[in-house]
Motif scaffolding. Sequence first.
Motif, short mmCIF file in Angstrom:
data_model
loop_
_atom_site.label_atom_id
_atom_site.label_comp_id
_atom_site.label_asym_id
_atom_site.label_seq_id
_atom_site.Cartn_x
_atom_site.Cartn_y
_atom_site.Cartn_z
N UNK A 225 -60.30 -25.67 54.68
CA UNK A 225 -61.47 -25.42 53.82
C UNK A 225 -62.71 -26.01 54.48
N UNK A 226 -63.70 -25.18 54.79
CA UNK A 226 -64.92 -25.67 55.47
C UNK A 226 -65.96 -26.19 54.48
N UNK A 227 -66.99 -26.80 55.02
CA UNK A 227 -68.20 -27.16 54.26
C UNK A 227 -67.92 -28.06 53.05
N UNK A 228 -67.13 -29.09 53.27
CA UNK A 228 -66.80 -30.02 52.19
C UNK A 228 -67.72 -31.25 52.21
N UNK A 229 -68.62 -31.31 53.17
CA UNK A 229 -69.41 -32.52 53.34
C UNK A 229 -68.57 -33.60 53.99
N UNK A 230 -69.02 -34.84 53.85
CA UNK A 230 -68.31 -35.97 54.48
C UNK A 230 -67.70 -36.92 53.46
N UNK A 231 -68.49 -37.30 52.45
CA UNK A 231 -68.12 -38.41 51.58
C UNK A 231 -66.84 -38.17 50.80
N UNK A 232 -66.55 -36.92 50.43
CA UNK A 232 -65.39 -36.60 49.59
C UNK A 232 -64.36 -35.74 50.32
N UNK A 233 -64.46 -35.67 51.63
CA UNK A 233 -63.53 -34.86 52.42
C UNK A 233 -62.19 -35.61 52.55
N UNK A 234 -61.14 -35.00 52.06
CA UNK A 234 -59.81 -35.61 52.12
C UNK A 234 -59.41 -35.90 53.57
N UNK A 235 -59.81 -35.03 54.48
CA UNK A 235 -59.43 -35.24 55.88
C UNK A 235 -60.09 -36.49 56.46
N UNK A 236 -61.28 -36.83 56.00
CA UNK A 236 -61.92 -38.08 56.41
C UNK A 236 -61.14 -39.26 55.83
N UNK A 237 -60.81 -39.17 54.56
CA UNK A 237 -60.02 -40.23 53.93
C UNK A 237 -58.69 -40.41 54.65
#
Length: 369
Positions: A225-237
């Motif tokens: 899924x694209x364009x999720x931003x940064x702060x709430x992106x599960x992949x960042x977490x």
Amino acid sequence: PEIQPIINKEEMESFPKLFIPGPTFVPNHVMQSLTSPQIGHRTAEFSELMSTVVSGIQKVLYTNNHVYLASHAATGLWEMGIQNSVKKGILHTVNGSFSSKWASVSKDCGHETGVLEYEWGKGVKADDVDAQLSSGKYDVFAMVHNETSTGVFSPLEPISELLKDKYPHIIWLVDAVSSMAGVKIETDNLGIDFLLSSTQKAWGLPAGFSVCAVSDRLIELSKSIPNKGYFLDINVYEKYYKKMQTPSTPSIPHLFGLKYVLEQIEEEGLENRWVRHIENAEYTRNWAKDRGQSLFPEEGFESPTITCIQNDMEWDINGINDQLLERGFRMDRGYGKLRGKAFRIAHMGNVMKEDLTEYLNNFDEVLNG
């Protein structure tokens, strides 16, 4: 010179004891757990602390899913669940104020949003959900487990059976803000993909922190899924989760508080905790009925953590509130359009039977005064 506390012990004791549905009552010994010295959030001692907290929450939720820790209100987790899962459309059940707000968030995020709406006081029924999902328009289903505004508790088991049997491809998002840590939720057995809550309800900690348990298939889905931003992106977490860290600087005091609360839960015993909440709920329901009042939720959908009482006897809620405040108790007077028509009594988290008895005895004295 010795640093003096902003609020001394005598002033703390002058604050009313909370019997509202959130923030809930936090006793001094729990508050003290948040005063641990600061540690760096990119250190080994932080990772050890987070690992302890995560494993403790997993036990409470009966899950092996990854548990993310977020230093903001659970409202942000509404967006995290939505933005990391919806491709086609999302179906929301709405039976109160908070489930309605969550559906609005999905619309505002630009997703195709369906709403299965119930009258306030009614619970979510699996047959109704089935009728909506059968349209094939949705790939995500979102519901509130325990609607805080109405004290309505919608059992998860019938929904779980429906999704497993007929819609195994549907991603299931569950708001458990006022039920998590107060109600037994067997996350993995139920098949919940995203379970969220905040700390100021049944966890019995101050507000400003939230947690969620995320399934492997949702983590994998998020990658596409694209364009999720940064702060709430599960992949960042997920990137930081592998190191037992958080993407940004967290509220470290809340983590120490969660560690302490989890130790308290372990000492009490999980099954004992669930029973305590049920017994507190039954005690409160009986108290209301014995005084001529009825319960606001439809039968079979009463919350184990919040009792919402229909004001059939037309008590002067504002007057009662004023007198209870003088006695050192903060009551709820009803949420939104229910103000004065129905009121709620919270009996979750740190509220023990003796706390509840003390409150209701004072309530009786006010009524009989």
